[in-house]
Design an enzyme around this catalytic site. Structure first.
Site, PDB file in Angstrom:
ATOM      1  N   GLY A  92       0.785  -1.229   0.000  1.00 55.84           N
ATOM      2  CA  GLY A  92       0.000   0.000   0.000  1.00 55.84           C
ATOM      3  C   GLY A  92       0.816   1.278   0.000  1.00 55.84           C
ATOM      4  N   LYS A  93       2.099   1.190   0.325  1.00 54.72           N
ATOM      5  CA  LYS A  93       2.940   2.388   0.499  1.00 54.72           C
ATOM      6  C   LYS A  93       2.216   3.397   1.396  1.00 54.72           C
ATOM      7  CE  LYS A  93       6.581   4.767  -2.006  1.00 54.72           C
ATOM      8  NZ  LYS A  93       7.587   4.364  -1.022  1.00 54.72           N
TER       9      LYS A  93
END
Ligand code: PMP
Length: 316
Positions: free
Chosen positions: A166-167
């Site tokens: 997802g960063k």
């Protein structure tokens, strides 16, 4: 612009749908993302090509595609298309008019001024903010010599806890733990394992090993970020060196006995690792294949290889 690394508060940023000086791009202390880490970000590099007097942004579209996908995880509302985000970034770069290698940092975040961690946007109480800023950037880690790294005692965040793919802003506490301990213990950086003990990736970069002439990288299911540089290396190895990449689980001890190791990432670029946990990798010198891939990579990102110009968006 002369090369001066760091953040220039007088540079122009995109914030709240406007271009403003970075010093004015500030958020309230009750902003949801500030309290709970509920935002996602990207790191994009652009390379200055002195011969052409041109700036090339590397794989910008793919970075914004990842941002757009990851927005779904946190129920962030991205009201711009990939193309609009690219155009906005080109406009921002033109405003700052740099003539050195740059780093671009977009953030998409929960901008509600509210208490409570829920991602649900009740009556518009937790809207989405978008910001983009740029800064000169040289090497994130020293790529000229081999890195001495450790296997971290911190394990990678799990997909069912805070998905690494997802960063997500808040998940970088995990990176901060791994990187800080490595530095305090005298290493250049660290490698993190998944909870079941398989190699995940570097603190903020993906990892490749070379064993008996085979190029191997860790699998997405071991909680890595699906790196754009990783994807670039897989394609370059295949097209330029006729080398397929094996994507599979890697054990910690396989690191110690393989021939070469390198990190890759937008920041890390291609960074050879020559020592892990005080054990020399291969000969203990930068490996031949790592060096070769590093050279190919730099030509490509700087727009010097016409075959891959599709990845390089010119600013000017
Ligand atoms: N893993 C992590 C945890 C990262 O933060 C990064 C840097 N974005 C990478 C891998 C490399 O990803 P990319 O090549 O897309 O920059």
């Amino acid at each position: 612009m002369a090369f001066k690394e760091g953040i220039d508060l007088d540079s122009i940023a995109y914030f709240n749908e406007r271009f403003v000086p970075l010093r004015e791009a500030t958020i309230n202390i009750m902003t949801h993302a500030f309290q709970y880490g509920t935002g996602i970000f990207e790191g994009i590099r652009s390379y200055w090509n002195e011969n052409e007097k041109q700036m090339y942004i590397f794989r910008m579209k793919e970075h914004y595609e990842r941002l757009s996908n990851n927005a779904k995880l946190l129920r962030l509302e991205l009201n711009k298309s990939i193309d609009e985000l690219c155009q906005l970034t080109l406009e921002l770069m033109k405003k700052n008019n740099p003539t050195c290698d740059m780093y671009i940092r977009p953030n998409l975040y929960k901008s509600g001024i509210i208490v409570g961690p829920s991602l649900i946007n009740k009556n518009g109480s937790n809207p989405t903010g978008l910001s983009i800023c740029t800064m000169p950037m040289g090497e994130y880690v020293d790529i000229s010599k081999g890195l001495h790294v450790c296997v971290s005692s911190w394990t990678r965040v799990e997909d069912n806890a805070i998905p690494a793919r997802g960063k997500i802003q808040g998940s970088y506490v995990n990176t901060a733990f791994a990187k800080t301990d490595a530095l305090l213990n005298g290493f250049d950086d660290s490698i993190v394992l998944s909870r079941d003990g398989h190699v995940s990736e570097g603190s903020a970069m993906n990892l490749f090993i070379i064993r008996n002439g085979k190029l191997i990288t860790t699998q997405v299911a071991d909680n890595i970020l699906e790196g754009i540089t990783r994807d670039t290396i897989i394609e370059l190895a295949k097209k330029e060196l006729n080398l397929e990449t094996e994507i599979r689980q890697v054990d910690r001890t396989e690191l110690y006995i393989c021939d070469e190791v390198f990190f890759c990432g937008t920041g890390a670029q291609v960074s050879p690792v020559t020592m892990i946990d005080h054990r020399p990798i291969g000969t203990g010198k930068v490996g031949q294949l790592s060096k070769q891939l590093q050279e190919i990579y730099f030509d490509v990102v700087k727009g010097k290889n016409s075959k891959y110009k599709k990845w390089c968006a010119p600013v000017f």
